[in-house]
Design a protein around this motif. Structure first.
Motif, short mmCIF file in Angstrom:
data_model
loop_
_atom_site.label_atom_id
_atom_site.label_comp_id
_atom_site.label_asym_id
_atom_site.label_seq_id
_atom_site.Cartn_x
_atom_site.Cartn_y
_atom_site.Cartn_z
N ASP A 76 -39.92 -93.68 58.67
CA ASP A 76 -38.74 -94.27 59.48
C ASP A 76 -37.51 -94.25 58.71
OD1 ASP A 76 -37.07 -96.30 60.85
OD2 ASP A 76 -38.47 -95.81 62.48
N GLU A 77 -36.57 -93.60 59.03
CA GLU A 77 -35.26 -93.66 58.45
C GLU A 77 -34.79 -95.13 58.18
OE1 GLU A 77 -31.07 -91.09 58.17
OE2 GLU A 77 -32.26 -90.96 59.99
N ASP A 78 -34.85 -95.99 58.97
CA ASP A 78 -34.08 -97.36 59.02
C ASP A 78 -34.89 -97.79 57.64
OD1 ASP A 78 -32.15 -97.01 60.76
OD2 ASP A 78 -33.48 -97.87 62.57
N VAL A 79 -36.40 -97.69 57.91
CA VAL A 79 -37.21 -98.39 56.77
C VAL A 79 -36.83 -97.77 55.27
CG1 VAL A 79 -39.45 -98.82 55.88
CG2 VAL A 79 -39.01 -98.97 58.30
N ALA A 80 -36.58 -96.24 55.26
CA ALA A 80 -36.32 -95.62 54.20
C ALA A 80 -35.04 -96.31 53.49
CB ALA A 80 -36.29 -94.32 54.47
N LEU A 81 -33.96 -96.37 54.58
CA LEU A 81 -32.58 -97.08 53.99
C LEU A 81 -32.82 -98.46 53.34
CD1 LEU A 81 -30.37 -95.39 56.74
CD2 LEU A 81 -30.36 -94.80 54.42
N PHE A 82 -33.74 -99.20 54.08
CA PHE A 82 -33.92 -100.70 53.78
C PHE A 82 -34.62 -100.54 52.24
CE2 PHE A 82 -36.69 -104.44 53.25
CZ PHE A 82 -35.77 -105.21 53.38
N LEU A 83 -35.42 -100.01 51.96
CA LEU A 83 -36.16 -99.64 50.95
C LEU A 83 -35.15 -98.97 49.63
CD1 LEU A 83 -39.50 -97.96 51.90
CD2 LEU A 83 -39.14 -100.39 51.11
N GLN A 84 -34.19 -98.37 50.20
CA GLN A 84 -33.29 -97.89 49.32
C GLN A 84 -32.36 -98.85 48.72
OE1 GLN A 84 -33.08 -94.97 47.93
NE2 GLN A 84 -30.57 -94.81 46.98
N GLU A 85 -31.72 -99.96 49.81
CA GLU A 85 -31.05 -100.88 49.36
C GLU A 85 -31.50 -102.09 48.64
OE1 GLU A 85 -29.74 -102.14 53.40
OE2 GLU A 85 -28.71 -100.39 53.77
N PHE A 86 -32.86 -102.24 48.90
CA PHE A 86 -33.65 -103.15 47.96
C PHE A 86 -33.94 -102.77 46.60
CE2 PHE A 86 -37.25 -105.86 46.89
CZ PHE A 86 -36.67 -107.05 47.37
N ASN A 87 -33.57 -101.41 46.33
CA ASN A 87 -33.69 -100.88 44.93
C ASN A 87 -35.12 -100.38 44.76
OD1 ASN A 87 -31.07 -100.87 44.13
ND2 ASN A 87 -31.22 -102.73 43.74
N ALA A 88 -35.78 -100.13 45.72
CA ALA A 88 -37.34 -99.66 45.76
C ALA A 88 -37.58 -98.54 44.65
CB ALA A 88 -37.74 -99.25 46.99
N PRO A 89 -36.56 -97.51 44.44
CA PRO A 89 -36.90 -96.45 43.48
C PRO A 89 -36.89 -97.35 42.16
CG PRO A 89 -35.26 -95.72 45.24
CD PRO A 89 -35.19 -97.21 45.35
N ALA A 116 -36.98 -89.25 50.47
CA ALA A 116 -36.50 -88.03 50.00
C ALA A 116 -36.13 -87.15 51.34
CB ALA A 116 -36.95 -87.28 48.98
N CYS A 117 -37.06 -87.37 52.45
CA CYS A 117 -37.01 -86.36 53.54
C CYS A 117 -35.43 -86.62 54.23
CB CYS A 117 -38.26 -86.78 54.71
SG CYS A 117 -39.53 -86.17 54.07
N PHE A 118 -34.78 -87.85 53.76
CA PHE A 118 -33.45 -88.12 54.64
C PHE A 118 -32.33 -87.86 53.45
CE2 PHE A 118 -36.78 -91.05 55.96
CZ PHE A 118 -36.74 -90.77 57.53
N GLN A 119 -31.50 -86.89 53.89
CA GLN A 119 -30.64 -86.40 53.04
C GLN A 119 -29.91 -87.22 52.11
OE1 GLN A 119 -27.70 -83.64 55.00
NE2 GLN A 119 -26.31 -83.61 53.42
N ASP A 120 -29.39 -88.41 52.39
CA ASP A 120 -28.52 -89.13 51.70
C ASP A 120 -29.18 -89.95 50.70
OD1 ASP A 120 -26.27 -88.89 53.06
OD2 ASP A 120 -26.33 -90.45 54.38
N ILE A 121 -30.57 -90.16 51.13
CA ILE A 121 -31.44 -90.89 50.02
C ILE A 121 -32.03 -89.82 48.99
CG2 ILE A 121 -33.48 -92.12 49.61
CD1 ILE A 121 -33.54 -93.30 52.61
N CYS A 122 -32.09 -88.49 49.51
CA CYS A 122 -32.62 -87.48 48.80
C CYS A 122 -31.66 -87.29 47.69
CB CYS A 122 -32.96 -86.14 49.46
SG CYS A 122 -33.41 -84.98 48.50
N MET A 123 -30.20 -87.41 48.11
CA MET A 123 -29.05 -87.09 47.05
C MET A 123 -29.12 -88.27 46.22
SD MET A 123 -26.01 -85.88 49.67
CE MET A 123 -24.88 -85.69 48.24
N SER A 124 -29.21 -89.58 46.69
CA SER A 124 -29.38 -90.72 45.63
C SER A 124 -30.38 -90.35 44.55
CB SER A 124 -29.31 -92.05 46.32
OG SER A 124 -29.53 -93.10 45.45
N ILE A 125 -31.78 -90.10 44.94
CA ILE A 125 -32.80 -90.13 44.11
C ILE A 125 -32.62 -89.14 43.01
CG2 ILE A 125 -35.37 -89.22 44.05
CD1 ILE A 125 -35.49 -90.82 46.69
N SER A 126 -31.84 -87.72 43.82
CA SER A 126 -31.62 -86.59 42.67
C SER A 126 -30.94 -86.94 41.88
CB SER A 126 -31.66 -85.37 43.63
OG SER A 126 -32.51 -85.14 44.52
N LYS A 127 -29.93 -87.58 42.17
CA LYS A 127 -28.80 -87.69 40.92
C LYS A 127 -29.18 -88.83 40.05
CE LYS A 127 -24.94 -86.20 44.09
NZ LYS A 127 -23.72 -86.70 45.02
#
Length: 469
Positions: A76-89, A116-127
């Motif tokens: 779910d994109e909302d969950v993925a964004l939440f994990l990104q904000e929580f610095n899950a990577p 990574a299926c979501f574009q903004d998160i994929c860009m963040s992970i990739s960079k």
């Protein structure tokens, strides 16, 4: 565990502001799972030395259930964004660095793959250069499920145009990726893993010819690769073609889509001279490649008892295989394995494919007339026609080369077996003329020696042909 458990039902709506985005998932619950994950990789007190250093550990069942729920929820994109904000990577990087639990590593890579299926998160992970390097190191893991999730993540990133070049460059600068990929293709029996790794290689070669050329030329030096106990191990001197062939043999019976992928990789190799040479100048002179492809087209694909429509289903894999065979035939006609004495079955198969395609063409015209006023599906029909045209062009090129190699003995055998008759020859001529006039004329000279009547009949049907006797 056979599958990931379903995400939990949440009472997040009972506590205002606790829901993640527009979902019913609880922020508090996600916080608690991620916090426990941090504690798993950085416990407050050192664990007792009950097991040898480097030994693998098992994941606590409750923790595994919860982190698997996060894995499912991360789609779910909302969950993925939440994990990104929580610095899950960053937390997952800690897992990769410290955990000795393969299951935990697999799940964390899988969650990143979903994110990574979501574009903004994929860009963040990739960079994130550090994360990118750590993820590529996962290709040297000895755990097949982890390798599968790592390959899925890489394919997801390579499929995003905005970051694909970042990963291509990163892979080009990491020679160990070549060794790890070759190791997997040459030694794994996990079909799902082989298919996904094949898709990664196919995407890489399609995106960057320079990287493909580097991998074709690679294998001249040894490097460190995976081992079961995580200690450095010297890998064999891998060559890309034998590794691709080994993987293709593993997937051919269990996964038609996977076979299609590996045949397309071989086809991509033949788009550069270095790739063709890598195939035909192997220690066996390319015999193994020819034997595998020859067996596929003559024993498994587009058989006489198949309905003509089969050519529609097999068009992409047939095009790839025949393209490689054509390149090999043209560059190595002096090799014994390519001579018509041993390749006549492939010759007759080419005519059968062309006959089947004529049938498909007539059916396509009929369907087009029936749906002339309908817009839906027209793009698919055009794409279908495009792929069939490619297959036809490849068939004609290989057929024309083989026509010039036919002897009177081959022709008599074909006539005796019923493969060569006025119908099949007319089909071949119809498709080959006028582009391959010289090949048709050469064959007609041989045919005249074997069956004068048939040659005369064909000349009448194609008056532009004149055989000099």
């Amino acid at each position: 565990m056979d599958r990931n458990p379903s995400p939990p039902c949440s009472d997040a709506e009972e506590e205002e502001g606790d829901a993640v985005g527009n979902t019913v998932y609880s922020k508090h619950w996600l916080f608690s799972v991620l916090t426990r994950l941090i504690e798993v990789i950085a416990p407050a007190e050192p664990a007792p030395a009950a097991s040898p250093e480097g030994a693998r550990t098992e994941l606590d069942e409750e923790m595994e259930n919860d982190i698997c729920k996060v894995w499912d929820m991360s789609m779910d994109e909302d969950v993925a964004l939440f994990l990104q904000e929580f610095n899950a990577p960053d937390i997952f990087m800690g897992v990769f660095a410290k955990s000795k639990c393969p299951r935990l590593t697999e799940i964390c890579v899988g969650i990143l793959g979903n994110m990574a299926c979501f574009q903004d998160i994929c860009m963040s992970i990739s960079k994130d250069e550090n994360l990118g390097q750590v993820l590529l190191q996962r290709l040297c893991d000895s755990d097949s499920p982890t390798l599968l999730e790592t390959s899925r993540l890489l394919l997801t990133c390579l499929s995003q145009p905005e970051v694909a070049n970042v990963w291509v460059e990163r892979i080009r600068e990491n020679p160990s990726v070549y060794d790890c990929v070759c190791f997997i293709m040459s030694s794994s029996t996990n079909v799902d893993l082989l298919v996904k790794v094949g898709e990664v290689v196919d995407k890489l070669f399609d995106l960057d010819e320079e990287l493909m050329l580097n991998w074709i030329k690679n294998g001249t030096c040894r490097s460190v690769g995976p081992s079961v106990d995580d200690s450095p191990e010297e890998l064999p001197d891998f060559k890309i073609v034998p590794c691709i062939l080994e993987a293709a043999k593993q997937v051919r019976s269990d996964n038609p889509e996977g076979l299609d992928v590996y045949m397309h990789i071989l086809q991509l190799l033949t788009t550069v001279d270095e790739g063709i040479q890598a195939i035909v100048q192997a220690p066996d002179g390319g015999k193994e490649t020819w034997s595998l492809l020859y067996d596929l087209v003559c024993q498994e694909l587009c058989q006489p008892d198949d309905p003509p429509i089969i050519v529609q289903e097999q068009k992409t894999v047939l095009a790839s295989i025949l393209s490689v065979l054509s390149a090999m035939f043209a560059s190595q006609t002096e090799q014994e394995y390519t001579r018509m004495r041993r390749s006549k079955s492939c010759f007759f198969l080419l005519i059968r494919i062309l006959q089947y395609m004529e049938g498909c063409g007539k059916r396509a015209v009929e369907n087009s007339k029936e749906s002339e006023q309908e817009e839906t599906g027209r793009t698919d029909v055009n794409e279908e026609d495009f792929h069939l045209k490619i297959l036809k062009d490849i068939c004609c090129e290989l057929l024309s080369n083989m026509l010039q190699e036919l002897t009177k003995e081959n022709t008599l055998e074909g006539l005796h077996q019923g493969h060569l008759n006025e119908q099949t020859c007319s089909c071949a001529f119809q498709n080959l003329l006028p582009l391959y006039f010289a090949s048709v004329e050469s064959f007609l000279e041989v045919l005249r020696e074997a069956d004068q009547t048939l040659a005369d009949n064909l000349e009448k049907r194609f008056p532009g042909l004149k055989v000099h006797t």
